[in-house]
Design a protein around this motif. Structure first.
Motif, PDB file in Angstrom:
ATOM      1  N   UNK A 130       0.831  -1.199   0.000  1.00 27.51           N
ATOM      2  CA  UNK A 130       0.000   0.000   0.000  1.00 27.51           C
ATOM      3  C   UNK A 130       0.871   1.257   0.000  1.00 27.51           C
ATOM      4  N   UNK A 131       1.965   1.221   0.762  1.00 24.56           N
ATOM      5  CA  UNK A 131       2.866   2.373   0.817  1.00 24.56           C
ATOM      6  C   UNK A 131       3.515   2.621  -0.546  1.00 24.56           C
ATOM      7  N   UNK A 132       3.890   1.554  -1.226  1.00 26.98           N
ATOM      8  CA  UNK A 132       4.503   1.688  -2.552  1.00 26.98           C
ATOM      9  C   UNK A 132       3.511   2.310  -3.542  1.00 26.98           C
ATOM     10  N   UNK A 133       2.280   1.829  -3.523  1.00 28.46           N
ATOM     11  CA  UNK A 133       1.278   2.315  -4.472  1.00 28.46           C
ATOM     12  C   UNK A 133       0.924   3.778  -4.212  1.00 28.46           C
ATOM     13  N   UNK A 134       0.833   4.161  -2.942  1.00 29.15           N
ATOM     14  CA  UNK A 134       0.540   5.564  -2.630  1.00 29.15           C
ATOM     15  C   UNK A 134       1.712   6.459  -3.030  1.00 29.15           C
ATOM     16  N   UNK A 135       2.928   5.975  -2.830  1.00 31.55           N
ATOM     17  CA  UNK A 135       4.106   6.756  -3.240  1.00 31.55           C
ATOM     18  C   UNK A 135       4.096   6.978  -4.753  1.00 31.55           C
ATOM     19  N   UNK A 136       3.788   5.941  -5.519  1.00 38.23           N
ATOM     20  CA  UNK A 136       3.761   6.070  -6.977  1.00 38.23           C
ATOM     21  C   UNK A 136       2.692   7.066  -7.417  1.00 38.23           C
ATOM     22  N   UNK A 137       1.515   6.995  -6.800  1.00 42.57           N
ATOM     23  CA  UNK A 137       0.441   7.932  -7.163  1.00 42.57           C
ATOM     24  C   UNK A 137       0.874   9.367  -6.890  1.00 42.57           C
ATOM     25  N   UNK A 138       1.497   9.595  -5.743  1.00 43.44           N
ATOM     26  CA  UNK A 138       1.946  10.938  -5.379  1.00 43.44           C
ATOM     27  C   UNK A 138       3.103  11.399  -6.260  1.00 43.44           C
ATOM     28  N   UNK A 139       4.062  10.517  -6.469  1.00 45.56           N
ATOM     29  CA  UNK A 139       5.283  10.883  -7.195  1.00 45.56           C
ATOM     30  C   UNK A 139       5.035  11.119  -8.673  1.00 45.56           C
ATOM     31  N   UNK A 140       4.136  10.326  -9.271  1.00 47.92           N
ATOM     32  CA  UNK A 140       3.872  10.436 -10.707  1.00 47.92           C
ATOM     33  C   UNK A 140       2.677  11.324 -11.018  1.00 47.92           C
ATOM     34  N   UNK A 141       2.008  11.826  -9.976  1.00 46.97           N
ATOM     35  CA  UNK A 141       0.871  12.709 -10.195  1.00 46.97           C
ATOM     36  C   UNK A 141      -0.303  12.005 -10.831  1.00 46.97           C
ATOM     37  N   UNK A 142      -0.504  10.739 -10.459  1.00 49.23           N
ATOM     38  CA  UNK A 142      -1.609   9.957 -11.012  1.00 49.23           C
ATOM     39  C   UNK A 142      -2.558   9.550  -9.893  1.00 49.23           C
TER      40      UNK A 142
ATOM     41  N   UNK B  97      -1.237  -2.107  -9.004  1.00 48.74           N
ATOM     42  CA  UNK B  97      -0.375  -2.560 -10.097  1.00 48.74           C
ATOM     43  C   UNK B  97       0.199  -3.927  -9.760  1.00 48.74           C
ATOM     44  N   UNK B  98       0.587  -4.660 -10.794  1.00 46.95           N
ATOM     45  CA  UNK B  98       1.323  -5.901 -10.593  1.00 46.95           C
ATOM     46  C   UNK B  98       2.756  -5.560 -10.193  1.00 46.95           C
ATOM     47  N   UNK B  99       3.499  -6.565  -9.764  1.00 45.84           N
ATOM     48  CA  UNK B  99       4.903  -6.335  -9.407  1.00 45.84           C
ATOM     49  C   UNK B  99       5.698  -5.763 -10.572  1.00 45.84           C
ATOM     50  N   UNK B 100       5.458  -6.296 -11.753  1.00 45.40           N
ATOM     51  CA  UNK B 100       6.185  -5.839 -12.936  1.00 45.40           C
ATOM     52  C   UNK B 100       5.812  -4.395 -13.261  1.00 45.40           C
ATOM     53  N   UNK B 101       4.543  -4.047 -13.147  1.00 50.16           N
ATOM     54  CA  UNK B 101       4.110  -2.669 -13.405  1.00 50.16           C
ATOM     55  C   UNK B 101       4.707  -1.716 -12.371  1.00 50.16           C
ATOM     56  N   UNK B 102       4.781  -2.153 -11.121  1.00 55.37           N
ATOM     57  CA  UNK B 102       5.401  -1.326 -10.085  1.00 55.37           C
ATOM     58  C   UNK B 102       6.859  -1.064 -10.432  1.00 55.37           C
ATOM     59  N   UNK B 103       7.574  -2.083 -10.874  1.00 56.41           N
ATOM     60  CA  UNK B 103       8.981  -1.900 -11.263  1.00 56.41           C
ATOM     61  C   UNK B 103       9.103  -0.907 -12.409  1.00 56.41           C
TER      62      UNK B 103
END
Length: 258
Positions: free
Chosen positions: A204-216, A221-227
Protein backbone atom coordinates in the motif's frame (compact mmCIF):
# COMPACT_ATOMS: atom_id res chain seq x y z
CA UNK A 1 -6.38 -12.57 30.08
CA UNK A 2 -2.89 -12.89 28.61
CA UNK A 3 -1.06 -16.01 29.72
CA UNK A 4 2.18 -17.87 29.21
CA UNK A 5 2.00 -21.54 30.14
CA UNK A 6 4.86 -24.00 30.05
CA UNK A 7 5.26 -27.48 31.56
CA UNK A 8 7.31 -28.20 34.65
CA UNK A 9 9.53 -31.22 34.14
CA UNK A 10 10.87 -32.38 37.48
CA UNK A 11 11.88 -35.60 39.12
CA UNK A 12 8.90 -37.42 40.61
CA UNK A 13 6.30 -35.64 38.47
CA UNK A 14 4.05 -37.61 36.11
CA UNK A 15 4.56 -36.85 32.41
CA UNK A 16 1.09 -35.90 31.17
CA UNK A 17 -0.34 -35.60 27.67
CA UNK A 18 -1.11 -31.92 28.27
CA UNK A 19 2.55 -31.20 28.97
CA UNK A 20 3.64 -32.69 25.65
CA UNK A 21 0.81 -30.93 23.79
CA UNK A 22 2.06 -27.64 25.18
CA UNK A 23 5.52 -28.28 23.74
CA UNK A 24 3.96 -29.25 20.41
CA UNK A 25 1.52 -26.38 20.04
CA UNK A 26 3.26 -23.37 21.56
CA UNK A 27 5.84 -22.69 18.78
CA UNK A 28 3.17 -23.02 16.08
CA UNK A 29 0.68 -20.85 17.98
CA UNK A 30 3.30 -18.16 18.54
CA UNK A 31 4.34 -18.08 14.87
CA UNK A 32 0.73 -18.11 13.65
CA UNK A 33 -0.17 -15.21 15.94
CA UNK A 34 2.86 -13.17 14.88
CA UNK A 35 2.13 -13.67 11.16
CA UNK A 36 -1.66 -13.75 11.41
CA UNK A 37 -2.21 -10.56 9.39
CA UNK A 38 0.39 -11.39 6.76
CA UNK A 39 -0.47 -12.69 3.31
CA UNK A 40 0.89 -15.88 1.82
CA UNK A 41 4.40 -15.57 0.42
CA UNK A 42 8.04 -15.50 1.41
CA UNK A 43 8.39 -14.49 5.06
CA UNK A 44 12.16 -14.60 5.46
CA UNK A 45 15.27 -16.11 3.91
CA UNK A 46 15.06 -18.37 0.84
CA UNK A 47 17.92 -16.39 -0.70
CA UNK A 48 18.99 -17.64 -4.13
CA UNK A 49 22.63 -18.12 -4.99
CA UNK A 50 23.45 -18.63 -8.68
CA UNK A 51 26.13 -21.20 -9.43
CA UNK A 52 27.69 -22.20 -12.71
CA UNK A 53 25.09 -24.89 -13.35
CA UNK A 54 22.87 -24.91 -10.28
CA UNK A 55 20.73 -22.67 -8.07
CA UNK A 56 21.13 -22.85 -4.30
CA UNK A 57 18.08 -21.92 -2.23
CA UNK A 58 18.99 -20.93 1.31
CA UNK A 59 17.07 -21.68 4.51
CA UNK A 60 13.92 -19.66 5.01
CA UNK A 61 10.28 -19.37 6.00
CA UNK A 62 7.24 -19.19 3.71
CA UNK A 63 3.52 -18.95 4.33
CA UNK A 64 0.99 -20.80 2.19
CA UNK A 65 -2.69 -21.45 2.79
CA UNK A 66 -2.29 -19.75 6.15
CA UNK A 67 0.32 -22.31 7.24
CA UNK A 68 3.99 -21.72 7.99
CA UNK A 69 6.66 -23.86 6.30
CA UNK A 70 10.36 -23.81 7.12
CA UNK A 71 13.41 -24.83 5.12
CA UNK A 72 16.28 -25.50 7.51
CA UNK A 73 19.06 -26.38 5.10
CA UNK A 74 20.24 -25.25 1.68
CA UNK A 75 18.74 -26.98 -1.38
CA UNK A 76 20.58 -27.18 -4.70
CA UNK A 77 18.79 -27.49 -8.05
CA UNK A 78 20.65 -28.03 -11.35
CA UNK A 79 19.55 -25.91 -14.30
CA UNK A 80 20.23 -25.93 -18.05
CA UNK A 81 20.24 -23.38 -20.87
CA UNK A 82 17.03 -23.99 -22.81
CA UNK A 83 16.23 -20.52 -24.13
CA UNK A 84 12.76 -20.93 -22.58
CA UNK A 85 11.43 -19.22 -19.50
CA UNK A 86 11.95 -21.34 -16.40
CA UNK A 87 10.31 -20.61 -13.06
CA UNK A 88 11.80 -21.48 -9.69
CA UNK A 89 8.82 -22.43 -7.53
CA UNK A 90 7.98 -23.92 -4.20
CA UNK A 91 5.43 -26.68 -4.76
CA UNK A 92 3.16 -27.62 -1.86
CA UNK A 93 1.75 -31.11 -1.37
CA UNK A 94 -1.29 -32.39 0.59
CA UNK A 95 -0.71 -33.31 4.23
CA UNK A 96 0.23 -36.92 4.92
CA UNK A 97 0.01 -39.01 8.08
CA UNK A 98 3.22 -40.81 8.91
CA UNK A 99 2.98 -42.79 12.12
CA UNK A 100 2.61 -40.34 14.98
CA UNK A 101 3.04 -37.26 12.78
CA UNK A 102 1.09 -35.26 10.20
CA UNK A 103 3.57 -33.95 7.64
CA UNK A 104 2.96 -31.00 5.28
CA UNK A 105 5.67 -30.98 2.62
CA UNK A 106 6.83 -28.45 0.06
CA UNK A 107 9.87 -28.50 -2.20
CA UNK A 108 11.66 -26.10 -4.57
CA UNK A 109 11.36 -27.11 -8.23
CA UNK A 110 12.31 -25.70 -11.64
CA UNK A 111 9.35 -25.65 -14.01
CA UNK A 112 8.94 -24.45 -17.60
CA UNK A 113 5.21 -23.96 -17.00
CA UNK A 114 5.20 -20.21 -16.41
CA UNK A 115 1.77 -20.12 -14.78
CA UNK A 116 1.86 -20.53 -11.01
CA UNK A 117 -0.97 -22.60 -9.52
CA UNK A 118 -2.65 -22.10 -6.16
CA UNK A 119 -0.42 -24.86 -4.78
CA UNK A 120 2.80 -23.13 -5.84
CA UNK A 121 4.79 -20.07 -4.85
CA UNK A 122 7.27 -18.36 -7.19
CA UNK A 123 10.75 -17.43 -6.00
CA UNK A 124 12.30 -16.29 -9.30
CA UNK A 125 12.45 -16.95 -13.04
CA UNK A 126 14.97 -16.79 -15.86
CA UNK A 127 15.44 -17.38 -19.58
CA UNK A 128 18.95 -18.64 -20.30
CA UNK A 129 20.44 -18.77 -23.79
CA UNK A 130 22.75 -21.62 -24.75
CA UNK A 131 26.37 -20.70 -24.08
CA UNK A 132 25.42 -17.79 -21.81
CA UNK A 133 25.95 -17.43 -18.06
CA UNK A 134 23.08 -16.88 -15.66
CA UNK A 135 23.72 -13.86 -13.47
CA UNK A 136 22.17 -12.30 -10.39
CA UNK A 137 24.31 -9.15 -10.31
CA UNK A 138 22.54 -6.14 -11.81
CA UNK A 139 23.93 -3.05 -13.53
CA UNK A 140 21.10 -0.86 -12.27
CA UNK A 141 17.47 -0.97 -11.16
CA UNK A 142 16.10 -1.24 -14.70
CA UNK A 143 18.34 -4.28 -15.27
CA UNK A 144 16.24 -6.27 -12.79
CA UNK A 145 13.74 -6.85 -15.60
CA UNK A 146 16.26 -7.94 -18.28
CA UNK A 147 14.68 -10.81 -20.19
CA UNK A 148 17.63 -13.09 -20.95
CA UNK A 149 20.38 -14.62 -18.81
CA UNK A 150 19.29 -12.72 -15.69
CA UNK A 151 17.65 -14.04 -12.52
CA UNK A 152 14.35 -12.16 -12.27
CA UNK A 153 12.77 -11.81 -8.79
CA UNK A 154 10.07 -9.32 -9.82
CA UNK A 155 7.32 -11.97 -9.88
CA UNK A 156 8.23 -13.37 -6.46
CA UNK A 157 5.42 -13.17 -3.91
CA UNK A 158 6.75 -11.73 -0.65
CA UNK A 159 4.48 -11.86 2.40
CA UNK A 160 3.13 -8.47 3.44
CA UNK A 161 0.41 -6.96 5.59
CA UNK A 162 -2.82 -8.51 4.24
CA UNK A 163 -1.44 -8.53 0.69
CA UNK A 164 1.82 -9.61 -0.88
CA UNK A 165 4.52 -7.11 -1.74
CA UNK A 166 7.84 -6.89 -3.56
CA UNK A 167 11.03 -8.55 -2.38
CA UNK A 168 12.83 -6.23 0.08
CA UNK A 169 16.04 -6.39 -1.97
CA UNK A 170 14.20 -4.89 -4.95
CA UNK A 171 13.03 -1.95 -2.86
CA UNK A 172 16.46 -1.49 -1.27
CA UNK A 173 17.99 -1.41 -4.75
CA UNK A 174 15.50 1.28 -5.78
CA UNK A 175 16.17 3.33 -2.65
CA UNK A 176 19.93 3.16 -3.12
CA UNK A 177 19.67 4.49 -6.69
CA UNK A 178 17.17 7.16 -5.68
CA UNK A 179 19.48 8.44 -2.95
CA UNK A 180 22.38 8.63 -5.42
CA UNK A 181 20.30 10.52 -7.96
CA UNK A 182 19.51 14.21 -8.03
CA UNK A 183 16.17 13.68 -6.30
CA UNK A 184 15.76 16.25 -3.55
CA UNK A 185 12.07 16.05 -2.63
CA UNK A 186 11.00 15.22 0.90
CA UNK A 187 8.70 12.47 -0.36
CA UNK A 188 11.59 10.77 -2.17
CA UNK A 189 13.91 10.96 0.82
CA UNK A 190 11.23 9.69 3.22
CA UNK A 191 10.24 6.78 1.00
CA UNK A 192 13.86 5.84 0.29
CA UNK A 193 14.64 5.72 4.01
CA UNK A 194 11.57 3.56 4.56
CA UNK A 195 12.78 1.13 1.89
CA UNK A 196 16.21 0.95 3.52
CA UNK A 197 14.94 0.46 7.06
CA UNK A 198 11.68 -1.50 6.81
CA UNK A 199 11.51 -5.06 5.54
CA UNK A 200 9.33 -5.63 3.69
CA UNK A 201 7.85 -2.33 2.47
CA UNK A 202 4.06 -2.51 2.56
CA UNK A 203 2.50 -2.71 -0.89
CA UNK A 204 0.00 0.00 0.00
CA UNK A 205 2.87 2.37 0.82
CA UNK A 206 4.50 1.69 -2.55
CA UNK A 207 1.28 2.31 -4.47
CA UNK A 208 0.54 5.56 -2.63
CA UNK A 209 4.11 6.76 -3.24
CA UNK A 210 3.76 6.07 -6.98
CA UNK A 211 0.44 7.93 -7.16
CA UNK A 212 1.95 10.94 -5.38
CA UNK A 213 5.28 10.88 -7.20
CA UNK A 214 3.87 10.44 -10.71
CA UNK A 215 0.87 12.71 -10.20
CA UNK A 216 -1.61 9.96 -11.01
CA UNK A 217 -4.67 8.53 -9.32
CA UNK A 218 -4.08 5.67 -6.89
CA UNK A 219 -4.17 2.33 -8.73
CA UNK A 220 -3.25 -1.24 -7.98
CA UNK A 221 -0.37 -2.56 -10.10
CA UNK A 222 1.32 -5.90 -10.59
CA UNK A 223 4.90 -6.34 -9.41
CA UNK A 224 6.19 -5.84 -12.94
CA UNK A 225 4.11 -2.67 -13.40
CA UNK A 226 5.40 -1.33 -10.08
CA UNK A 227 8.98 -1.90 -11.26
CA UNK A 228 8.23 -0.08 -14.52
CA UNK A 229 6.86 2.95 -12.68
CA UNK A 230 9.71 2.98 -10.16
CA UNK A 231 12.16 2.93 -13.06
CA UNK A 232 10.38 5.97 -14.47
CA UNK A 233 10.74 7.71 -11.09
CA UNK A 234 14.51 7.14 -11.25
CA UNK A 235 14.62 8.53 -14.77
CA UNK A 236 12.73 11.64 -13.72
CA UNK A 237 14.91 11.98 -10.64
CA UNK A 238 17.96 12.29 -12.86
CA UNK A 239 19.61 8.89 -12.48
CA UNK A 240 18.22 7.73 -15.77
CA UNK A 241 18.29 4.13 -14.56
CA UNK A 242 21.13 3.49 -17.02
CA UNK A 243 24.91 3.54 -16.90
CA UNK A 244 26.50 6.77 -18.04
CA UNK A 245 28.95 6.25 -20.87
CA UNK A 246 32.47 7.23 -19.91
CA UNK A 247 31.61 8.19 -16.37
CA UNK A 248 30.20 7.21 -13.02
CA UNK A 249 26.61 5.97 -12.98
CA UNK A 250 24.26 8.80 -12.09
CA UNK A 251 26.94 11.48 -12.51
CA UNK A 252 26.04 14.74 -14.32
CA UNK A 253 26.83 14.72 -18.05
CA UNK A 254 28.48 17.59 -19.86
CA UNK A 255 28.02 18.48 -23.51
CA UNK A 256 30.87 20.17 -25.36
CA UNK A 257 29.82 22.21 -28.40
CA UNK A 258 32.54 22.78 -30.96
Amino acid sequence: MFTRTYPNFAKGRILKTEMLENLRDYPHELTDLFLRDYSDGIVAGTEIRVGEDSLCIGPGIVKHGGMIYTLTREVELPYAATGRETVLKIRFYPAETEGDFTVCRAEPVLDEHVSVSSEELELARFKLKEGARLRSDYRNFADLATEYNTLNRLHAQYAGFRQSTLHPEIMRYFAAELMKSRASGTQDFTFAMQCLSVQPVDREAILHYLALRLGKEYKTYTNVQIHTHLTRVLEEAGSGGRPVTGGRFGAPQRMIVD
